[in-house]
Write an enzyme that holds these catalytic residues in place. Sequence first.
Site, PDB file in Angstrom:
ATOM      1  CG  ASN A   1      16.381   7.655  -0.903  1.00  0.00           C
ATOM      2  OD1 ASN A   1      17.274   7.485  -0.057  1.00  0.00           O
ATOM      3  ND2 ASN A   1      15.649   8.760  -0.926  1.00  0.00           N
TER       4      ASN A   1
ATOM      5  N   GLY B   1      23.856   5.477   9.941  1.00  0.00           N
ATOM      6  CA  GLY B   1      23.831   4.112   9.420  1.00  0.00           C
ATOM      7  C   GLY B   1      22.901   3.179  10.157  1.00  0.00           C
ATOM      8  CB  SER B   2      19.988   3.587  12.402  1.00  0.00           C
ATOM      9  OG  SER B   2      19.047   4.322  11.667  1.00  0.00           O
ATOM     10  CG  ASN B   3      17.295   3.148   7.508  1.00  0.00           C
ATOM     11  OD1 ASN B   3      16.271   2.475   7.484  1.00  0.00           O
ATOM     12  ND2 ASN B   3      17.299   4.422   7.873  1.00  0.00           N
TER      13      ASN B   3
ATOM     14  CG  HIS C   1      11.777  11.034   1.853  1.00  0.00           C
ATOM     15  ND1 HIS C   1      12.802  11.968   1.864  1.00  0.00           N
ATOM     16  CD2 HIS C   1      10.649  11.710   2.186  1.00  0.00           C
ATOM     17  CE1 HIS C   1      12.310  13.150   2.174  1.00  0.00           C
ATOM     18  NE2 HIS C   1      11.012  13.025   2.371  1.00  0.00           N
TER      19      HIS C   1
ATOM     20  CG  MET D   1      23.174  13.199   4.132  1.00  0.00           C
ATOM     21  SD  MET D   1      21.377  13.051   4.113  1.00  0.00           S
ATOM     22  CE  MET D   1      20.946  14.776   4.310  1.00  0.00           C
ATOM     23  NE  ARG D   2      28.524  13.433  -3.359  1.00  0.00           N
ATOM     24  CZ  ARG D   2      29.162  14.578  -3.583  1.00  0.00           C
ATOM     25  NH1 ARG D   2      29.415  15.391  -2.581  1.00  0.00           N
ATOM     26  NH2 ARG D   2      29.552  14.913  -4.795  1.00  0.00           N
TER      27      ARG D   2
HETATM   28  C1  GRF Z   1      16.761   8.075   7.449  1.00  0.00           C
HETATM   29  O1  GRF Z   1      15.828   8.629   8.312  1.00  0.00           O
HETATM   30  C2  GRF Z   1      16.264   8.118   6.030  1.00  0.00           C
HETATM   31  O2  GRF Z   1      14.881   8.235   5.949  1.00  0.00           O
HETATM   32  C3  GRF Z   1      16.914   9.336   5.445  1.00  0.00           C
HETATM   33  O3  GRF Z   1      18.124   9.473   6.109  1.00  0.00           O
HETATM   34  C4  GRF Z   1      18.048   8.877   7.386  1.00  0.00           C
HETATM   35  C5  GRF Z   1      19.260   8.015   7.539  1.00  0.00           C
HETATM   36  O4  GRF Z   1      19.410   7.547   8.849  1.00  0.00           O
HETATM   37  N1  GRF Z   1      17.052   9.206   4.021  1.00  0.00           N
HETATM   38  P1  GRF Z   1      20.465   6.432   9.182  1.00  0.00           P
HETATM   39  O5  GRF Z   1      21.829   6.961   8.774  1.00  0.00           O
HETATM   40  O6  GRF Z   1      20.090   5.190   8.440  1.00  0.00           O
HETATM   41  O7  GRF Z   1      20.360   6.258  10.672  1.00  0.00           O
END
Ligand code: GRF
Length: 198
Positions: free
Chosen positions: A102, A7-9, A104, A85-86
């Site tokens: 999304n 969940g860093s994003n 990536h 992740m789905r």
């Molecule tokens: C990110 O690197 C994103 O590019 C990919 O999954 C990762 C999620 O990381 N889709 P986080 O859970 O947001 O740290």
Amino acid sequence: MLASGRGSNLEAILQAAQRNELCGQVVLVISDREKAPALDRARQHGIPAVFVNPRDYSCREEHDAAVMKLLRRQSVELVVLAGYMRILSAAFVNAFPERIMNIHPALLPAFPGKDGVGDALAYGVKVAGCTVHFVDQELDAGPIILQEAVPIIQQDTAETLQARVQAVEHRIYPRAIDLYCRGKLKVEGRRCHIVQNE
Ligand code: GRF
């Protein structure tokens, strides 16, 4: 927002919202993993966070229907995937046309799939990066909203490269969401334009 992991994003997006850099509001976080740190992060920010267990449903479509129901209840305008992740079912994607984003960790269309960073490193490209895109029926293939390159250096491992890619992700994902919320994104076929002066 939908998230499965760290969940860093999600954190970067919530912090951008706190700094008033997001014209939108995060109203709900859903995870398919009970122990996802993303759920805790959301709760720490006072955002409702719900675990929807895939094992409670007989197929992807049913699980997605349960997730969609929660999103609709909150009248969600934009669905943000942050390490979810789905693979979404066709019904889910169709229910939110050009309203699912999304991120990536590669410069799409290069290196789609689970391990964009590892694949780029293994291939030996000199430039990695990340891509924010709308989600369509194909995996990692919808119209590209923002993209930024990250140079690969000789000493890079998957970990060091991923850290630099993620730092960029944390900057461009909130920006893409803000552009969407301000009505600045216009999709024409595969191309997503950023409307300049309106
Ligand atoms: C990110 O690197 C994103 O590019 C990919 O999954 C990762 C999620 O990381 N889709 P986080 O859970 O947001 O740290």
